[in-house]
Design a protein around this motif. Structure first.
Motif, PDB file in Angstrom:
ATOM      1  N   HIS A  62       0.847  -1.191   0.000  1.00 39.69           N
ATOM      2  CA  HIS A  62       0.000   0.000   0.000  1.00 39.69           C
ATOM      3  C   HIS A  62       0.886   1.244   0.000  1.00 39.69           C
ATOM      4  O   HIS A  62       1.849   1.333   0.752  1.00 39.69           O
ATOM      5  N   LEU A  63       0.540   2.198  -0.854  1.00 38.40           N
ATOM      6  CA  LEU A  63       1.236   3.473  -0.946  1.00 38.40           C
ATOM      7  C   LEU A  63       0.475   4.483  -0.107  1.00 38.40           C
ATOM      8  O   LEU A  63      -0.745   4.595  -0.222  1.00 38.40           O
ATOM      9  N   TYR A  64       1.193   5.233   0.741  1.00 38.36           N
ATOM     10  CA  TYR A  64       0.542   6.226   1.600  1.00 38.36           C
ATOM     11  C   TYR A  64       1.548   7.286   2.013  1.00 38.36           C
ATOM     12  O   TYR A  64       2.748   7.141   1.771  1.00 38.36           O
ATOM     13  N   SER A  65       1.068   8.348   2.641  1.00 36.85           N
ATOM     14  CA  SER A  65       1.937   9.388   3.170  1.00 36.85           C
ATOM     15  C   SER A  65       2.002   9.204   4.686  1.00 36.85           C
ATOM     16  O   SER A  65       0.996   9.355   5.371  1.00 36.85           O
ATOM     17  N   PRO A  66       3.175   8.843   5.219  1.00 35.13           N
ATOM     18  CA  PRO A  66       3.272   8.546   6.651  1.00 35.13           C
ATOM     19  C   PRO A  66       3.130   9.793   7.520  1.00 35.13           C
ATOM     20  O   PRO A  66       3.412  10.905   7.098  1.00 35.13           O
ATOM     21  N   LYS A  67       2.692   9.585   8.737  1.00 29.58           N
ATOM     22  CA  LYS A  67       2.558  10.657   9.727  1.00 29.58           C
ATOM     23  C   LYS A  67       3.887  10.843  10.459  1.00 29.58           C
ATOM     24  O   LYS A  67       4.726   9.945  10.488  1.00 29.58           O
ATOM     25  N   ALA A  68       4.054  11.994  11.093  1.00 36.54           N
ATOM     26  CA  ALA A  68       5.311  12.340  11.752  1.00 36.54           C
ATOM     27  C   ALA A  68       5.668  11.381  12.886  1.00 36.54           C
ATOM     28  O   ALA A  68       6.844  11.106  13.114  1.00 36.54           O
TER      29      ALA A  68
END
Length: 148
Positions: free
Chosen positions: A41-47
């Motif tokens: 899965h492609l996603y934008s990770p959180k800090a």
């Protein structure tokens, strides 16, 4: 001798249609937000999770912080951090046509740090007053379909 007057305008040539190749599965996009690929899965990770995973940093923005649970703090976070417009989100740009997780196609309307707003057609119905609906997409699954 022919001269151009101040307001003479040459006829505009039609702009070429920009065709973009879909991003290959497993490939991290060049994006203004960080990108990670985990369990297909492609996603934008959180800090708060970025230190434990392999990711590609964003060209313009760092990882998005987790949203607060207090309503007023959440509103401030949304306005000042999450909904900040971006040129793209994980390679998606305005005008791109994508496939949603349910198989429907949608057009990207706008992008921000949180995700991409997409518009999709609704089936016709005598009880419906709209032809389209919008939703956010924030990740892509192993089949290339986007979801929230």
């Amino acid at each position: 001798m022919q001269t151009l007057a101040l307001f003479d305008v040459a006829p505009a040539a039609p702009a070429p249609v920009k065709r973009r190749r879909p991003l290959a599965l497993g490939e991290l996009p060049i994006s203004s937000v960080p990108a990670a690929y985990d369990r297909e899965h492609l996603y934008s990770p959180k800090a708060d999770t970025i230190e434990w995973i392999d990711y590609r940093p964003g060209d313009r923005f760092a990882a998005l912080s987790r949203s607060p649970h207090v309503p007023k703090a959440w509103g401030t976070w949304w306005r000042t951090e999450a909904s900040v417009p971006t040129p793209d989100f994980l390679g998606l740009e305005s005008g791109d046509v994508i496939t949603l997780a349910d198989g429907d196609t949608a057009t990207v309307v706008s992008t921000c740090r949180f995700g991409a707003v997409v518009r999709y057609a609704l089936p016709s119905s005598p009880w419906r007053d709209k032809e389209h609906a919008e939703q956010y997409v924030t990740a892509r699954n192993q089949f290339g379909h986007w979801y929230r």
